[in-house]
Structures are given as C-alpha cells and as structure tokens.
Design an enzyme around this catalytic site. Structure first.
Site, PDB file in Angstrom:
ATOM      1  N   SER A 189      12.998  -1.233   0.183  1.00  0.00           N
ATOM      2  CA  SER A 189      12.372  -2.091   1.183  1.00  0.00           C
ATOM      3  C   SER A 189      13.193  -3.371   1.335  1.00  0.00           C
ATOM      4  O   SER A 189      14.370  -3.316   1.677  1.00  0.00           O
ATOM      5  CB  SER A 189      10.924  -2.371   0.792  1.00  0.00           C
ATOM      6  N   GLU A 310       5.907   6.294   5.815  1.00  0.00           N
ATOM      7  CA  GLU A 310       6.108   4.887   5.457  1.00  0.00           C
ATOM      8  C   GLU A 310       4.920   4.026   5.889  1.00  0.00           C
ATOM      9  O   GLU A 310       4.404   3.201   5.140  1.00  0.00           O
ATOM     10  CB  GLU A 310       7.381   4.353   6.132  1.00  0.00           C
ATOM     11  N   HIS A 404       5.140   4.302   2.041  1.00  0.00           N
ATOM     12  CA  HIS A 404       6.144   3.329   1.608  1.00  0.00           C
ATOM     13  C   HIS A 404       5.947   2.992   0.132  1.00  0.00           C
ATOM     14  O   HIS A 404       4.825   2.770  -0.317  1.00  0.00           O
ATOM     15  CB  HIS A 404       5.964   2.067   2.459  1.00  0.00           C
TER      16      HIS A 404
END
Length: 582
Positions: A189, A310, A404
């Site tokens: 990320s 995600e 995610h």
C-alpha cells in the site's frame, strides 16, 4: 547440559547494539538510523543519530511515529501498536546468522502514510530469517510530520527517512549477516508507493537490487492536493500554514486535527490526502514515468501485484459497502469523477460483471485505476524482469473477500498471530502461506519467484481461489467471452481490436497442478486475467496519473460537472462516518 547462548552484539556506525536470540534467530529491535525528528529537526530532513558509548539495548521495539488511532470500525480489522517516545526513526533486524552474507529484504509498512509501524505483529521477521533472509523493518515519519507540504520546509521528509534507512542498510547490514549488494526493497500500500518512489530517486540508485510492490504503484500526488490538507488543518487550528507555526502546536492536538481533516478523503472517492510529491530533488519527476521510461533502476527486478477485492477493506468497515449499493447512480458518478472518465467505463464493467452490485463495480473500477493499471503498465515497460501476482483467497470474515492487506499474514507466514486473524479470520490455510511466503523468499534470493516472467502472454500468479468468479466462468466459451458479452462490450465503446484483445485473454487460465500430495493446489498461473477490464480503459485512454477532480464550467446540456458529482457523493457517504485506506 545445554550451553547458554550469549546475546548477539553487533557494531553499527553509531555504536554497538545488543539483541537476543528468539527461536534460533538473532533479533535486534529499535536501532536508531537517524536522530529524533523533533525540536529544531521537526519538519526537516533526517540527520544521523548521535553516536553512543557502550552497548545499546536493542531487545524491544523503538518508539513509533506520532499517528492518530484507527477508527473503531477499522481497529477491529487492523492492529496498530503505539510505542511512546521521540526516537521514532528506528528499525529492526532479524538475521539467522550475523556472520553470514545473506540476501536482505527491507520492509516499508502501509497505512495511508498516516498510520502503521514496524511493530505490527504481522510483520514479524522471524519466518524470513528462518528461511535464510535478513529482514529489516523500518519506522518513518507519518502524516503532516512526514508528508505535510510547507513553504518553509523541504517536501517529503518521511520519504527522506526511508532513504536514510536504506543508506543505513547499505552501510551496516554486513555486520548483521546481510549482503548489501542483494537488497530487496518491499512494501505494501503506502509502503509500496514509497518503495516505488525510492526506486526512481537519484539518491537511491545502486542501493536496491530487487523490489516488491504490493497493492501500491509508483506515483506522485498533486502538490495542491497535499497543500489542501495542510490548509484545512491550519484553518481549524487558526494558524498560518507554515512548518514554523505547525511546530508550535501541541502534538496530540495536531494528531486530532489531522484525523478530523482526514475524514474528508478516501481511496474510493478521493479528496485531499498526504502523498509523495515531486520536489525537484528526491522526486524530480513522476516515479512511474521514470521507471517506465527506463531512466531509473533499469536493472532492478520487480515483483508486483494486488488482491482480488482491494476495495472491500475500504468499504466494509462502517457499512459503506451497503451505502454505496444504495446510492447506485450517484456512487457511479462519484467513481467516474474519481477516475476521470465517462459512463463508457462503468458500462463496460457492467457488461463484464452483470451480476455485480454498484459497490463492486465502483470498487473494482477504482482499484483498477489506482493500482492494477499502473502496475501492469510498469510491467509492460519492463518485460523480462517483472513478475505479477494476484491474491485471491477470501477472508473467513463476512464480506471482506480478498481485501486490501489480507495477503500480509501469508507473505510473512505469520498467520498464527492473533493480529492476522483480525483480518483473515480463524484457520487460514497454512499451505497458502507456505506457497506465498516461499515465492517471496525465492524472489529475494534469486529474482525468480517461481513462475513465468511478464511477457506478451501476461502471466499472473493467482494465490488462493481461482480469482475469477463463477459468473465470469459461466460467461466464457473456450476461454473467450460469449456473444452476449461481446455485444454488451461493443456497446460500451470498445473497438474491434479491443474486443479481440479481451477475447484472447479473458480467463485463458492454466493451472500448474490441481493437487499437491493429494491436497488442493494453492496457486496457479492465469494469462491476462484482468486484460478485459484493462482493455476498457485502453479504448477510452483516461489519464493514468491519479488526480483530483476540480469543478469545471457547466456543460452545454446543463448536466452536473464531475466535480459537482464527486462533491455530492462524498457528502452523502460521509454523513455517518469516514473511510481510510490502509
């Protein structure tokens, strides 16, 4: 009688540190790589720490960077320990043998550049050290302290912290049993975005041999977007938007103000947020452009990828998934504004996924725009040295899917820690962790994770479930889109060549073994599993660089502008709460 093993002591350029052995691995925690970034050093580039005499204890995690806590809805899924203290520019080392010369992996945590730390238990480096890799995890400045943009201070101090840590590794890691010529820079990320920026930085050339980018592409945020965060904080605090004025504010008040302003942004619908910016120095140009052009890190091997869902971590906490579904066309308008595109893109997604709800269409659109398209573009620019993956195993917790950050416990092989279960649920498959962690180890060691390198066939390693839903599978004939889908896709604006590309790639999947020792296989290779979606964007060619929508003059027909649509949907979504990217 078993001999007592002496605690390991290693000398760094600034003094000696004493760690301890844990399960046969030498662990050193809280080693300072730069001086505390407060007082006269606040908002300034990092400087080396003061040398110390004697042996410094390095058995406990060092202080974490100042940060606001996660909201209650996110805290149930994500752990974020806080260690008080000013000496927050520190790192940790796990090594199987301080006398060896082993490959090194440097880990940059995620957290939207506002949260996270190296002390998160999921990032325990022991499994990597157990398997012959020296693991280094880094703390760096966050939020306005690390990424605020001021007229009287250099930009990107948090990124400069990471560079200082990388330079420390180059100078010091040999004493811990690492090879400075075999360093892999990895992150997830915001950590992956940071890693991409460092790969392109002139000051980091030669410091990295390989890189791993998990759910985060190289990118540069708009300077005005970051300035707006600072201005909004300054307005609430009733102070000038300068580093000097911010340095006089109580630290806790600054964090509370940052958290309040942060409620106005999200990865799905955008808004002002902190980010790495072009500064003419460390970041002289957009990192994605520099890497794709081959101007930076031309010899660095890349392992890059994403999760199948995600967006679910961005929308499930706080009930935003259901809210987006209820908003319907309003949410789609917000997504179009976020992605700078017209209705042809969501129309194409509808054709490819006719059973999907609005939240799924919006979520996958934004994830493709923010993550998959730029990562695939980078792989296209660097064939022969790039490997792509997709993590597809759905969490055992309701509604999260393959969201995610879910892959982290599998990459680190730390599924046994309670913090992993907060996101994965109980009884996550150990075989999947073996497969994914093993691939990461192989890549760090040799540059080859164990599947085909990226080329015109677009091989993607799928970890976990098939990664393509049963509705998709039912809509294919011999691996090609059926005629109904072709008709719908033609109606979305794709030309004949685009349809051919989508047809040739969609669900052209080859499994590398259905069973291993009688058990279901945990990974397979798919060829172009996302090409049909990517072809939609190629046909309309929207700007790849994430940007903020700004209101424009009303179109001739009197319909709302995209800026107006985005403002409207953000307001309607924000009423009960906020959403943040991990």
């Amino acid at each position: 009688m078993t001999a007592v093993r002496t605690d390991p002591v290693v000398r760094t350029p600034h003094g000696a540190v004493r760690g301890r052995y844990e399960h046969g691995v030498a662990v050193f925690r809280g080693i300072p790589y730069a001086a505390p970034p407060f007082g006269p050093r606040r908002f300034r580039p990092p400087v080396p720490p003061e040398p110390w005499d004697g042996v410094r204890d390095a058995t406990a995690f060092g202080p974490t960077a100042p940060k606001p806590p996660y909201s209650e809805s996110f805290a149930q899924y994500l752990s974020d320990p806080v260690v008080p203290g000013d000496d927050c520019l520190n790192l940790n080392v796990w090594t199987p043998d301080p006398g060896a010369r082993l490959p090194v992996m440097v880990w940059l945590h995620g957290g939207a550049l506002t949260r996270g730390s190296s002390a998160v238990p999921v990032y325990d480096g022991r499994p990597f050290a157990r398997d012959g890799v020296v693991l280094v995890s880094v703390n760096y400045r966050l939020g306005v302290e690390g990424y605020g943009l001021f007229p009287d201070a250099p930009a990107n101090p948090g990124l400069r912290d990471q560079l200082a840590a990388l330079q420390w590794v180059h100078e010091s890691i040999t004493a811990f049993g690492g090879d400075p010529d075999r360093v892999t820079l990895a992150g997830q990320s915001a950590g992956a975005i940071s890693a991409g920026a460092l790969l392109a930085a002139p000051q980091a050339q030669g410091l990295v041999r390989r890189a791993i980018l998990q759910s985060g592409p190289p990118e540069a945020a708009e300077r005005d977007k970051v300035r707006r965060v600072v201005r909004r904080m300054a307005n609430r605090l009733k102070i000038p938007a300068t580093a000097a004025a911010f340095a006089d504010v109580d630290r806790e008040l600054l964090l509370r103000t940052q958290a309040e302003v942060g409620k106005l942004s999200s990865p799905v619908l955008g808004g002002p947020a902190f980010g790495v910016v072009i500064d003419g120095d460390l970041v002289p140009r957009d990192p994605l452009e520099a890497l794709a052009d081959g101007d930076a890190a031309p010899d660095v091997d890349l392992l890059m990828g994403w999760t199948s869902d995600e967006y679910r971590l961005w929308l499930v906490p706080g009930g935003l998934l259901e809210r987006v579904d209820r908003l319907g066309a309003v949410a789609l308008a917000g997504a179009m504004a976020r992605c700078h595109t017209g209705p042809e893109i969501p129309r194409g997604y509808r054709a490819l996924h006719p059973d999907a709800g609005t939240a799924e269409i919006v979520g996958q659109m934004v994830a493709d725009h923010l993550l998959r398209r730029p990562l695939q573009r980078l792989a296209d620019a660097r064939p022969g040295s790039s490997y792509l993956y997709e993590f597809a195993w759905p969490s055992n917790l309701p509604d999260l899917g393959a969201c995610h950050a879910l892959e982290l416990g599998f990459v680190f092989d730390t599924g046994d820690v309670p913090e992993s279960a907060k996101l994965a649920g109980e009884n996550a498959p150990a075989e999947l962790a073996d497969a994914m962690h093993g691939a990461w180890v192989r890549f760090v060691e040799s540059g080859d994770p164990g599947w085909e390198v990226w080329d015109a066939a677009h091989p993607v390693r799928i970890f976990g479930a098939g990664g393509l839903d049963t509705a998709d599978a039912g809509r294919t004939v011999g691996g090609r889109l059926d005629t109904a889908d072709r008709a719908r896709t033609v109606g979305s604006g794709l030309d004949t060549a685009d349809i051919a590309r989508a047809d040739d790639s969609r669900l052209n999947t080859v499994r590398t073994g259905h069973t291993v020792d009688g058990r279901p296989d945990t990974a397979h290779t798919a060829y172009g599993p996302r090409d049909a979606e990517i072809a939609l964007w190629t046909a309309t060619a929207p700007d790849l660089t994430p940007q903020e929508s700004t209101p424009a003059s009303a179109p001739p027909d009197g319909s709302p502008t995209r800026g107006t649509e985005l403002t409207s949907v953000v307001r309607r979504l924000r009423l009960p709460g906020a959403v943040r990217r991990h």
